[in-house]
Design a protein around this motif. Structure first.
Motif, short mmCIF file in Angstrom:
data_model
loop_
_atom_site.label_atom_id
_atom_site.label_comp_id
_atom_site.label_asym_id
_atom_site.label_seq_id
_atom_site.Cartn_x
_atom_site.Cartn_y
_atom_site.Cartn_z
N PHE A 119 0.82 -1.21 0.00
CA PHE A 119 0.00 0.00 0.00
C PHE A 119 0.86 1.26 0.00
CE2 PHE A 119 -2.46 -3.24 2.32
CZ PHE A 119 -3.55 -3.32 1.49
N HIS A 120 2.15 1.10 -0.32
CA HIS A 120 3.07 2.22 -0.17
C HIS A 120 3.00 3.19 -1.33
CE1 HIS A 120 5.03 -0.58 -2.86
NE2 HIS A 120 5.58 0.48 -3.38
N ILE A 121 2.28 2.85 -2.42
CA ILE A 121 2.53 3.59 -3.66
C ILE A 121 2.17 5.07 -3.57
CG2 ILE A 121 2.42 1.66 -5.29
CD1 ILE A 121 -0.48 2.75 -5.78
N TRP A 122 1.33 5.45 -2.63
CA TRP A 122 1.00 6.89 -2.59
C TRP A 122 2.13 7.71 -2.01
CZ3 TRP A 122 0.63 9.61 2.01
CH2 TRP A 122 0.50 8.85 3.17
N LEU A 123 2.94 7.13 -1.11
CA LEU A 123 4.01 7.91 -0.47
C LEU A 123 4.97 8.53 -1.49
CD1 LEU A 123 5.03 5.64 2.54
CD2 LEU A 123 3.89 7.80 2.65
N PRO A 124 5.59 7.70 -2.37
CA PRO A 124 6.58 8.30 -3.28
C PRO A 124 5.98 9.24 -4.31
CG PRO A 124 6.33 5.97 -3.72
CD PRO A 124 5.57 6.24 -2.49
N GLU A 125 4.65 9.21 -4.51
CA GLU A 125 4.05 10.18 -5.43
C GLU A 125 3.74 11.49 -4.72
OE1 GLU A 125 3.91 9.46 -8.57
OE2 GLU A 125 4.64 7.44 -8.13
N ALA A 168 7.67 -1.52 -9.72
CA ALA A 168 6.94 -2.60 -10.38
C ALA A 168 5.58 -2.83 -9.75
CB ALA A 168 7.77 -3.88 -10.34
N VAL A 169 5.50 -2.61 -8.41
CA VAL A 169 4.21 -2.84 -7.74
C VAL A 169 3.16 -1.89 -8.30
CG1 VAL A 169 3.02 -2.84 -5.55
CG2 VAL A 169 5.37 -3.59 -5.67
N LYS A 170 3.59 -0.64 -8.51
CA LYS A 170 2.65 0.34 -9.02
C LYS A 170 2.30 0.02 -10.47
CE LYS A 170 2.21 5.17 -10.10
NZ LYS A 170 3.03 6.18 -10.73
N ASN A 171 3.33 -0.21 -11.27
CA ASN A 171 3.09 -0.35 -12.71
C ASN A 171 2.39 -1.65 -13.07
OD1 ASN A 171 4.28 2.06 -12.99
ND2 ASN A 171 6.26 1.28 -13.63
N ARG A 172 2.75 -2.73 -12.38
CA ARG A 172 2.21 -4.02 -12.80
C ARG A 172 0.97 -4.41 -12.03
NH1 ARG A 172 7.48 -6.92 -13.21
NH2 ARG A 172 8.53 -5.84 -14.90
N PHE A 173 0.77 -3.83 -10.85
CA PHE A 173 -0.34 -4.27 -10.02
C PHE A 173 -1.42 -3.21 -9.91
CE2 PHE A 173 -2.20 -5.00 -5.73
CZ PHE A 173 -2.82 -6.20 -6.01
N PHE A 174 -1.06 -2.03 -9.41
CA PHE A 174 -2.10 -1.03 -9.15
C PHE A 174 -2.60 -0.34 -10.41
CE2 PHE A 174 -0.52 -1.37 -4.79
CZ PHE A 174 -1.73 -1.49 -4.15
N THR A 175 -1.66 0.01 -11.31
CA THR A 175 -2.10 0.72 -12.51
C THR A 175 -3.14 -0.07 -13.29
OG1 THR A 175 0.08 1.72 -12.53
CG2 THR A 175 -1.26 2.02 -14.49
N PRO A 176 -2.92 -1.38 -13.57
CA PRO A 176 -3.97 -2.12 -14.27
C PRO A 176 -5.30 -2.12 -13.52
CG PRO A 176 -1.96 -3.40 -14.23
CD PRO A 176 -1.73 -2.21 -13.36
N ILE A 177 -5.25 -2.27 -12.19
CA ILE A 177 -6.50 -2.29 -11.42
C ILE A 177 -7.22 -0.96 -11.56
CG2 ILE A 177 -7.48 -2.34 -9.10
CD1 ILE A 177 -5.45 -4.35 -8.32
N PHE A 178 -6.46 0.13 -11.38
CA PHE A 178 -7.11 1.45 -11.44
C PHE A 178 -7.60 1.75 -12.84
CE2 PHE A 178 -4.78 2.44 -7.40
CZ PHE A 178 -5.94 2.50 -6.65
N GLU A 179 -6.84 1.27 -13.85
CA GLU A 179 -7.32 1.50 -15.21
C GLU A 179 -8.62 0.75 -15.45
OE1 GLU A 179 -4.00 0.55 -17.64
OE2 GLU A 179 -3.14 2.56 -17.45
N ALA A 180 -8.70 -0.47 -14.91
CA ALA A 180 -9.94 -1.24 -15.07
C ALA A 180 -11.10 -0.53 -14.38
CB ALA A 180 -9.75 -2.64 -14.50
N VAL A 181 -10.83 -0.01 -13.17
CA VAL A 181 -11.87 0.71 -12.44
C VAL A 181 -12.30 1.94 -13.25
CG1 VAL A 181 -12.35 2.07 -10.38
CG2 VAL A 181 -11.14 -0.10 -10.19
N ALA A 182 -11.30 2.63 -13.81
CA ALA A 182 -11.63 3.83 -14.59
C ALA A 182 -12.49 3.47 -15.80
CB ALA A 182 -10.34 4.53 -15.03
N ARG A 183 -12.14 2.34 -16.45
CA ARG A 183 -12.94 1.90 -17.60
C ARG A 183 -14.37 1.60 -17.18
NH1 ARG A 183 -8.33 -0.66 -19.34
NH2 ARG A 183 -8.90 -2.64 -18.37
N GLY A 184 -14.49 0.92 -16.03
CA GLY A 184 -15.82 0.61 -15.52
C GLY A 184 -16.61 1.88 -15.25
#
Lengths: 661, 299
Positions: A227-233, A614-630
Motif C-alpha cells: 500500500f506504499h505507492i501513494w508515499l513516493p508520489e 513494479a508494484v505500481k506499474n504491474r499491479f495497481f495501474t492495471p486495477i485502477f485503469e480497469a476501475v476507470a474503464r468501468g
C-alpha cells in the motif's frame, strides 16, 4: 487534558484567522502562529504530565451515534509527541517558505486553514476513545492533506499526486469504516471500551476478518508494502513543511490506529503476529532497496519511510507473536522497539524533509543529478542532513540505533520460544534487519554524500545560498530534538515502555523485567556512544594540532593524472547504486537503456537510468485503469440532464416501495 | 586492569598484522619483503607530515578518518580477550559492534565522496554495496555462535570453543567469519589492497585524497578492524575460556598468527574475483551460515 484543550483551541483559532485573512500577508503570520502555539501547548501538556497518567473526558455531542469522548494515556501521549514537535517546526518552516509573493500567495489563507485542521485532526484521532468520533477525526485528518498537497495545483504532477493521495486515503478509510461498523454492531456500542469488552467476552464473530480489515485500513495510511505507492508520489510534490508533518506525524497515525485495534481485538493469534512480521520485513527490505535506487531526494526519503514503518510493523508483529506464545518479555521488547522507532524515525525524517525543502527552495530541484557540493555553501543544512542521515541509517551514537537494538533484543529473546519455526523466523528476521541496516547505510551515504558533498553539478547548485535565520531555526530545533533523543534515549524508552505496559493482557512482572533489561542496555549503549563522541572529538583535535604544526596545503582533487576533470565526471546517483542494482535486479528494478550510434565513430548518445516501481506499474495501474474503464462505462447514466436524474430518484423510490410492500 | 589488557594488546599489536601478511606474500613470491614493522614506520611518518586538502572538500574530509577510527575503537571495547571478558558486555552487544563498524564505514564513504573524485565515488559505491551484503552473513554466524551460549553477547559467545557434538556445521562458522573478514577488510578475493590505481579497487581507492595524520588514522583504523575480525575468527574456534590465562594468551596469539598467515596465503594463491562474483561468495557464505544455524538448532 487542559493543555490538550488549549492546544486544540489554538489550532482552531489559527485556522479561522488564517481563512479570514485570505491571501493577505497576515494569513502567513496568524496561521503558523496558531499552529505553533497549539503545538507548543500540546508539547507542554505531554511533557508535564506524569508518564503513566491516564485521563478521560466526555463532551456534549450533537450526533445520534457515538460520543465525543477524548482520553489521554501513555500511548496517546507518545504518538502526540512527534505531531507537536513536527507541527511546531513545520509551522515556522512553512511560514518562511511561503513568505513573499509568488503564484500561490493568494491561497495562503486556505493553506494555513487546512494545515491547522490537519494538526487538529491528528490530535483528535490520537485522543478519540469512541469509534464514531475516531472516524470523523480520521476523515478530517485524511482530507486536510489533499488541500495541502494541491497548493501548487497549476502543475499536473501535483494534481496527479493529490488525486492518488485521495484515492489511497479513501481505500484505507473504507476498510476502517467497515472495521468499526462491524465491531460496533457486534459489540452493541461505539466506545473503544465496549468493543474491547465484547472482544474479551468472545462476542465478536470473525475476529480474523476484523483484524485483516483493520490491518488493510491502517496499512494504507502507514504506507506498508504493497500500500506504499501513494508515499513516493505525494511526498515529492507536496510543500516540504507539509511533507515533514505527513511523514513524521501523519503516517504514525496508522501505527497508532493499528495499536488501538490490536488492543481492542483482544488476545492475538500467532499467525497475526507472523503476518505483521512478514509484512514489516518485506516493507523494510523493499523500501530501502527502492530508496537506494532513486535519484530524487524526496522520493528516496519517501521510500525510506516505507522501510522504517516496516521496522515498526515488525516490532508490533514481534509483540503479537510474544503475546500469542505467552512470552511477555518478547512482546514487551517488540512493542517498545516499535514505539521507540516511531519516535526516532519522526525526528530524523522531519529533519531530513525540512533540509530537502531548503534545498528545493534554494536550488529549485531535489534531483541528486542537479545537486552536489551544497555543504560548502549551506554548511548548516548540509551538516544537519548528514547527521539525520546517519541517524536514520540506525547508526550509533544517535537514537535510531537504540530502536533497532531493542527490536533485535526482542528477536534474541524470541529465539527461546518453543518450536523450530519461531527460532527460524526470529533468526531470519534478525538477518533481514542486518541487511536493512546495511542497505540503509548505502542509501543515505548516497543521498547525503552525492547531494551535499563533492562538486556542484549545476550552476544553480553552485550559486546556492542559505536563506537566513528564520528558515534555519526549525532545522536547528529538530536537530536539538535529535541530539536530546540520543542523550535521553533511556527516558524515551521508558516512555515507550509505559505505553507498552498498558497493552491488554500483558503480564506485568516479566514485562517490567524485560523493560528494565532494555533500559540497562540502553544506558550502556549511551555511555559507549558518549565515549565514541568524545574519542572522535579528541582525535579531531589531535589531527588539527598535528596538521597545524606540520602544514596544511590546498590542491585540486587528485584525478589519477587526468588534469581536466569536470563536475559531470563525478559519480552519479545511478552509478553509485549500480553494483547493488546488478546484484538485486528484481526488488530494485533499475532499467538502464543506452542509445548509441552503432557506427565506428562516436556520436551523440543517450543513457537513461530509471527505477520504476513494479508494484505500481504491474499491479495497481492495471486495477485502477480497469476501475476507470468501468466508471467510464457508467457515464451512460451520468449525462448531466437533471430531469432524467429526478426520474432515477422516482424509479428508485417506486422500486423500493414495490419491493417492500 | 585485566579486562583492558587485550584492548591494549590490540592497540599495540594491530599494525603488526599487515606486516606479517606482507611478509607471507613476499616469501611466497620469493622476495625478502618489507620489514615486519613497516606499518609502524608508516604511521610514525604519516603523523609527522602535513596534509593536502582538496579544493572541493569540506570539513567531512577531516572528520571522516577521525570518526572512523573512534568508531572502530568503540567496537574493540566490546571484544572479549583470551583471558577475560570484554570491558563492556550486554545481550545484543554484537549489534553495537557491527553498527560501530558501520559508522566507521559511513564516515570513510562520506569523506571519499567529499572530494568529488569519480574514483573515490566508485570505491565508495562498492564498499557500501558489498558491506551491506556482508552484514546479514555476520549476524547469522553470530546467531550460530549464540546457540547454547550463557549470554548472547560477544563475551558470552566467544572463547567457548567448539562445544557440544563436534558436527561438521560447527566448523562452518570460523570459515564464514574468515570470508566476512576478507570482505570487510577488503582483502583478496574481494579487493586487492596492493594496487592503488586499478579500477577494481574498493578500500584503497576511497582514501586517495587523504594524507598526513588523516591517512594515519585510516591505516591504523584498518589495522584495528583487521585485528577485530581476526580475533573474532580465532575466538570462535579456540576454547580459551577453559584454559589458564597464560595458555589462553599463548593459544590466542598463535591463532591470530595462523589467521594472519592464512590471509597472506589466500592473497598469494588466489586472484581477485570479478566484482560481480563477490555477491556469490557472500551469498554462499550466507547460505552456509543459515544451514549451520538450522542444523545447530535442530540438533
Amino acid at each position: 487534558m487542559e493543555w490538550l484543550g488549549l492546544s486544540l483551541a489554538c489550532y482552531l483559532i489559527g485556522a479561522i484567522c488564517a481563512v479570514a485573512c485570505g491571501g493577505r500577508e497576515a494569513a502567513n503570520r496568524l496561521g503558523p502562529a496558531g499552529a505553533l502555539a497549539g503545538s507548543l501547548a500540546g508539547l507542554a501538556g505531554v511533557l508535564l504530565s506524569p508518564a503513566s497518567a491516564a485521563s478521560h473526558i466526555v463532551l456534549p455531542w450533537g450526533l445520534p451515534l457515538g460520543a465525543f469522548s477524548l482520553g489521554l494515556d501513555p500511548a496517546s501521549r507518545l504518538f502526540l509527541l512527534p505531531v507537536y514537535v513536527l507541527g511546531a517546526a513545520a509551522a515556522v518552516s512553512g511560514a518562511s517558505a511561503l513568505a513573499g509573493h509568488d503564484a500561490c500567495s493568494d491561497r495562503r489563507g486556505t493553506h494555513w486553514f487546512f494545515f491547522n485542521l490537519l494538526l487538529l485532526g491528528l490530535s483528535l484521532v490520537m485522543t478519540a476513545r469512541d469509534a464514531v468520533c475516531f472516524l470523523i477525526a480520521w476523515e478530517i485528518m485524511s482530507l486536510a492533506p489533499f488541500f495541502l498537497i494541491s497548493l501548487h495545483d497549476d502543475e499536473s504532477e501535483v494534481r496527479e499526486a493529490a488525486w492518488i493521495y485521495l484515492v489511497a486515503a479513501h481505500i484505507g478509510a473504507a476498510c476502517l469504516i467497515a472495521f468499526f461498523t462491524l465491531a460496533m454492531v457486534q459489540a452493541g456500542g461505539s466506545s473503544f471500551e465496549t468493543i474491547a469488552a465484547a472482544a474479551g467476552d468472545g462476542r465478536l464473530t470473525a475476529p480474523a476478518l476484523l483484524f485483516l480489515l483493520a490491518l488493510a485500513g491502517f496499512a494504507a495510511k502507514i504506507g506498508l508494502f504493497p500500500f506504499h505507492i501513494w508515499l513516493p508520489e505525494v511526498y515529492p510534490t507536496a510543500p516540504s513543511h507539509v511533507t515533514a508533518v505527513m511523514s513524521a506525524g501523519m503516517i504514525n497515525v496508522g501505527v497508532y490506529g493499528l495499536w488501538r485495534a490490536l488492543e481492542m481485538l483482544g488476545p492475538p493469534v500467532a499467525w497475526q503476529g507472523w503476518l505483521l512480521v512478514g509484512l514489516g520485513l518485506v516493507s523494510a527490505l523493499f523500501g530501502i532497496l527502492r530508496a537506494q535506487g532513486l535519484g530524487g531526494l524526496k522520493r528516496l526519503l519517501a521510500y525510506s519511510s516505507v522501510e522504517n514503518m516496516g521496522l515498526v510493523c515488525l516490532g508490533l508483529g514481534l509483540g503479537l507473536v510474544g503475546r500469542a506464545a505467552g512470552d511477555d518479555a518478547v512482546a514487551m521488547l517488540g512493542l517498545c522497539g516499535a514505539l521507540f522507532h516511531v519516535l526516532s524515525h519522526a525526528a530524523f525524517k522531519g529533519l531530513l524533509f525540512l533540509c530537502a525543502g531548503e534545498v528545493l527552495l534554494v536550488v529549485g530541484s531535489v534531483r541528486i543529478a542537479h545537486l552536489g557540493g551544497l555543504a560548502k555553501r549551506m554548511p548548516l543544512v548540509g551538516g544537519l542532513f548528514l547527521l539525520a542521515a546517519a541517524g536514520i541509517a540506525g547508526l550509533p551514537p544517535l537514537s535510531g540505533f537504540i530502536g533497532e537494538l531493542v527490536l533485535a533484543l526482542a528477536m534474541l529473546a524470541g529465539l527461546d520460544l518453543p518450536g523450530l519455526l519461531p527460532k527460524v523466523g526470529m533468526a531470519g528476521a534478525l538477518a533481514a534487519l542486518a541487511a536493512v541496516g546495511g542497505f540503509a547505510l548505502a542509501a543515505f551515504a548516497k543521498a547525503g554524500g552525492l547531494s551535499f558533498l563533492g562538486q556542484p553539478r549545476t550552476p544553480a547548485a553552485a550559486k546556492a545560498q542559505s536563506r537566513g535565520r528564520l528558515a534555519e531555526a526549525p532545522l536547528v530545533f529538530l536537530a536539538v530534538c535529535v541530539v536530546l533523543a540520543a542523550l535521553f534515549a533511556p527516558a524515551l524508552l521508558s516512555l515507550a515502555g509505559q505505553a507498552a505496559l498498558n497493552f491488554p493482557g500483558m503480564d506485568l512482572a516479566p514485562a517490567r523485567a524485560a523493560l528494565t533489561m532494555a533500559l540497562a542496555t540502553t544506558r550502556t549503549v549511551c555511555l559507549i556512544s558518549a565515549a565514541l563522541v568524545v574519542l572522535a572529538a579528541a582525535l579531531l583535535l589531535l589531527r588539527n594540532r598535528l596538521t597545524a604544526a606540520h602544514g596544511r596545503r590546498a590542491a585540486p582533487t587528485w584525478g589519477c593524472a587526468y588534469t581536466a576533470p569536470t563536475a559531470r565526471m563525478q559519480y552519479t546517483a545511478g552509478s553509485f547504486v549500480e553494483p547493488t542494482a546488478r546484484i538485486m535486479p528484481v526488488p530494485m528494478g533499475m532499467t538502464i537503456q543506452l542509445d548509441m550510434d552503432p557506427g565506428l565513430f562516436p556520436a551523440r548518445a543517450t543513457l537513461t537510468v530509471a527505477t520504476p516501481d513494479a508494484v505500481k506499474n504491474r499491479f495497481f495501474t492495471p486495477i485502477f485503469e480497469a476501475v476507470a474503464r468501468g466508471c467510464d462505462a457508467l457515464k451512460v447514466v451520468q449525462h448531466g440532464r437533471v430531469h432524467l436524474y429526478i426520474l432515477y430518484v422516482l424509479a428508485t423510490v417506486v422500486a423500493l416501495l414495490a419491493w417492500k410492500l | 586492569m585485566n579486562a583492558l589488557t587485550h584492548i591494549v594488546a590490540a592497540l599495540v599489536l594491530a599494525p603488526l598484522i599487515p606486516g606479517i601478511i606482507n611478509r607471507v606474500k613476499a616469501r611466497m613470491a620469493g622476495r625478502v619483503g618489507r620489514p615486519l614493522l613497516q606499518t609502524y614506520y608508516d604511521l610514525a611518518k604519516l603523523i609527522q607530515k602535513g596534509v593536502v586538502v582538496s579544493h572541493t572538500a569540506t570539513w567531512m574530509l577531516a572528520a571522516g578518518p577521525a570518526v572512523s577510527l573512534a568508531a572502530v575503537g568503540c567496537a574493540l571495547l566490546l571484544l572479549p580477550g583470551p583471558a577475560s571478558p570484554a570491558p563492556v558486555s550486554f545481550t545484543g552487544d554484537f549489534m553495537l559492534a557491527a553498527y560501530c563498524l558501520g559508522l566507521s564505514r559511513l564516515a570513510l564513504i562520506l569523506a571519499a565522496l567529499d572530494t568529488g573524485s569519480s574514483f573515490e565515488g566508485m570505491g565508495a559505491s562498492r564498499e557500501a554495496a558489498f558491506s551491506a551484503l556482508a552484514e546479514p552473513v555476520l549476524f547469522l554466524s553470530f546467531l550460530v555462535l549464540a546457540v547454547g551460549a550463557p549470554e548472547i553477547s560477544l563475551s558470552g559467545m566467544l572463547g567457548r570453543g567448539l562445544t557440544g557434538v563436534l558436527a561438521p556445521e560447527r566448523l562452518f562458522v570460523p570459515l564464514i567469519l574468515f570470508i566476512v573478514l576478507l570482505t570487510e577488510n577488503c582483502r583478496i578475493p574481494v579487493d586487492d589492497p596492493t594496487t592503488h590505481l586499478e579500477l577494481t579497487m574498493i578500500h584503497e581507492v576511497m582514501v586517495l585524497d587523504h594524507s598526513g595524520p588523516d591517512m594515519a588514522f585510516i591505516v591504523y583504523g584498518a589495522a584495528l578492524k583487521l585485528w577485530f575480525f581476526a580475533a573474532l575468527t580465532v575466538l570462535a574456534v579456540l576454547p580459551v575460556r577453559s584454559l589458564s590465562p597464560a595458555a589462553g594468551w599463548a593459544a590466542f596469539l598463535a591463532g591470530m598468527l595462523l589467521v594472519t598467515v592464512a590471509i597472506g596465503l589466500v592473497e598469494s594463491v588466489m586472484a581477485r574475483l570479478r566484482l560481480m562474483r563477490v555477491p556469490r561468495l557472500l551469498g554462499g557464505a550466507g547460505a552456509l551460515a543459515a544451514l549451520s544455524l538450522v542444523l545447530t538448532v535442530w540438533r
